[in-house]
Design a protein around this motif. Structure first.
Motif, PDB file in Angstrom:
ATOM      1  N   ALA A 143     -86.602   2.073  -8.027  1.00  0.00           N
ATOM      2  CA  ALA A 143     -85.376   2.888  -8.001  1.00  0.00           C
ATOM      3  C   ALA A 143     -84.342   2.248  -7.079  1.00  0.00           C
ATOM      4  O   ALA A 143     -84.668   1.825  -5.958  1.00  0.00           O
ATOM      5  CB  ALA A 143     -85.699   4.302  -7.538  1.00  0.00           C
ATOM      6  N   HIS A 180     -85.556   7.718  -4.537  1.00  0.00           N
ATOM      7  CA  HIS A 180     -84.758   6.531  -4.249  1.00  0.00           C
ATOM      8  C   HIS A 180     -84.792   6.224  -2.756  1.00  0.00           C
ATOM      9  O   HIS A 180     -84.747   7.140  -1.936  1.00  0.00           O
ATOM     10  CB  HIS A 180     -83.296   6.753  -4.660  1.00  0.00           C
ATOM     11  CG  HIS A 180     -83.083   6.917  -6.128  1.00  0.00           C
ATOM     12  ND1 HIS A 180     -82.663   5.905  -6.950  1.00  0.00           N
ATOM     13  CD2 HIS A 180     -83.239   8.013  -6.931  1.00  0.00           C
ATOM     14  CE1 HIS A 180     -82.554   6.350  -8.195  1.00  0.00           C
ATOM     15  NE2 HIS A 180     -82.903   7.622  -8.211  1.00  0.00           N
ATOM     16  N   HIS A 220     -77.494   2.559  -6.204  1.00  0.00           N
ATOM     17  CA  HIS A 220     -77.506   3.711  -7.105  1.00  0.00           C
ATOM     18  C   HIS A 220     -76.245   4.538  -6.885  1.00  0.00           C
ATOM     19  O   HIS A 220     -75.652   5.056  -7.851  1.00  0.00           O
ATOM     20  CB  HIS A 220     -78.756   4.556  -6.833  1.00  0.00           C
ATOM     21  CG  HIS A 220     -78.894   5.755  -7.710  1.00  0.00           C
ATOM     22  ND1 HIS A 220     -78.966   5.663  -9.091  1.00  0.00           N
ATOM     23  CD2 HIS A 220     -78.980   7.088  -7.418  1.00  0.00           C
ATOM     24  CE1 HIS A 220     -79.086   6.874  -9.606  1.00  0.00           C
ATOM     25  NE2 HIS A 220     -79.088   7.759  -8.617  1.00  0.00           N
TER      26      HIS A 220
END
Length: 416
Positions: free
Chosen positions: A79, A122, A188
């Motif tokens: 992630a 994450h 992200h």
């Protein structure tokens, strides 16, 4: 993705104490800070931040621009991380909160997750961007600009300060020139908490600013050329007064900005008059116009009107005008999902809030080009910043960090 429960809050006392412990490094002369980028004081502040990060179980990475990345692992090794942070460098007469709140607010997220025993899918990376202020080495947001591909690394290293010292040399001297290639990290999302640096939130009694856009800008350097002559013996109708051209354009800039309200601004800041003598009519004026808006079409409209009207104003009084764009930054619109995470967090926690446009540039404005990004703002007293008298309350800092915590942790996804 599950959101943190509304009872999950950061430790406001711990955050406040950390902010003021950091302020002991590079104290100013009037209660603020002078911790300019890549000075010894900057290096000392970095070491303190590193120690706190290690105590919180984070691993530290440093890139070639000296930006610090402190990582808390997630449960999914594949992630992409959620990044959060701001900057620890200050103006020469800076306050205690500009930038620092965002870095230490990010660290407080990690400390709170540790306290609560919460894991996220994450990884979360707390970031201290190098040379956001741009005061010693121009331009501002230098490291994040290199990260986002706006500047070349060697060009950044070659920036010089008023003493002729190079940024790259000074970064190496204080021991914070890392080996990690700038810009290799993938994100992200990125979140930045910052004081507003303006008066709107305090004036309207709002706890939180949900930043939807940053302002774009155009800097126009103008040279008005007339004719130097004696102030006492040159008849008024025969004068070619460059100072008068400056005055007319100053009023024009104000008129244009007022015509494009709300959230458009314009002013003349830097001015040089030649020969700058009491009894000589100025023969030349060199000055810079700063037009800003969060809408590109408004910036274009202000520029177009200026270019149509300013030359005629000068022509009518017998002087000439030359212009050059010397700075430009297109207005960023922050990621709608990240902005919604901030707004939802404020509502979930019961904080009053309003959508706001950032009037200043921030690292988030560059990072927005390479990753989904949003900002959280808290009020500051009288809107004052870049001043040692800059002030916020512990309650404002806590509210901002609470909202930051919820937006970041929701995006990083709690593992049940």
């Amino acid at each position: 993705m599950p959101a943190p429960g509304e009872n999950m809050r950061i430790n406001g006392d711990r955050l406040w104490d950390s902010i003021h412990e950091m302020a002991e490094i590079g104290p100013g002369i009037a209660g603020g800070n002078n911790r300019q980028t890549v000075t010894d004081e900057d290096g000392e502040g970095r070491h303190l931040f590193q120690r706190w990060c290690e105590e919180a179980g984070l691993t530290m990475g440093v890139d070639e621009m000296g930006t610090m990345f402190a990582r808390r692992e997630g449960t999914d090794p594949d992630a992409l991380p959620v990044y959060v942070g701001s900057h620890l460098d200050t103006q020469p007469t800076g306050g205690r909160y500009d930038g620092v709140l965002g870095v230490l607010g990010g660290l407080e997220i990690i400390r709170t997750l540790n306290d609560l025993g919460i894991k996220t899918k994450h990884p979360i990376v707390v970031t201290n961007w190098t040379n956001e202020e741009g005061t010693r080495f121009a331009p501002a947001m230098l490291a994040s600009g290199v990260f986002a591909g706006k500047h070349d690394l060697q060009w950044a290293y070659d920036r010089t300060d008023a003493k002729g010292l190079k940024f790259g040399d000074e970064l190496e001297r204080i021991g914070w020139k890392g080996e990690e290639k700038v810009g290799d990290r993938k994100m992200h999302a990125f979140f930045e908490l910052h004081i507003e640096q303006g008066p709107i939130l305090e004036a309207e009694g709002k706890d939180i600013g949900v930043v939807t856009h940053g302002q774009g800008l155009r800097w126009i350097q103008c040279t008005v050329t007339g004719k130097e002559s004696h102030t006492g013996s040159t008849p008024m109708p025969m004068r070619k007064n460059a100072g008068r051209g400056l005055a007319l354009i100053t009023e024009l800039v104000h008129e244009i900005a007022m015509k494009h309200q709300p959230n458009a601004v314009g002013a003349i800041g830097h001015i040089d008059i030649y020969p700058n003598s009491r009894n000589i009519i100025p023969g030349k004026a060199v000055f810079t116009i700063d037009f800003r808006s969060h809408l590109m079409e408004v910036i274009d409209a202000m520029l177009n009107e200026f270019n149509e009207r300013a030359p005629k104003l000068c022509e009518d009084i017998g002087v000439t005008l030359e212009t050059e764009i010397v700075g430009q930054f297109n207005p960023p619109a922050f990621d709608k999902n990240c902005v919604a995470a901030v707004r939802n967090a404020a509502e979930r926690l019961g904080y009053s809030h309003k959508d706001i446009v950032s009037g200043a540039g921030h690292d988030a404005c560059w990072i927005n080009d390479v990753a989904p990004t949003a900002m959280v703002m808290c009020p500051c007293v009288d809107g004052l910043s870049h001043n040692e008298a800059e002030d916020i309350s512990k309650e404002w800092a806590t509210a901002g960090a609470d909202v930051l915590f919820h937006a970041v942790v929701e995006t990083a996804e709690i593992v049940e």
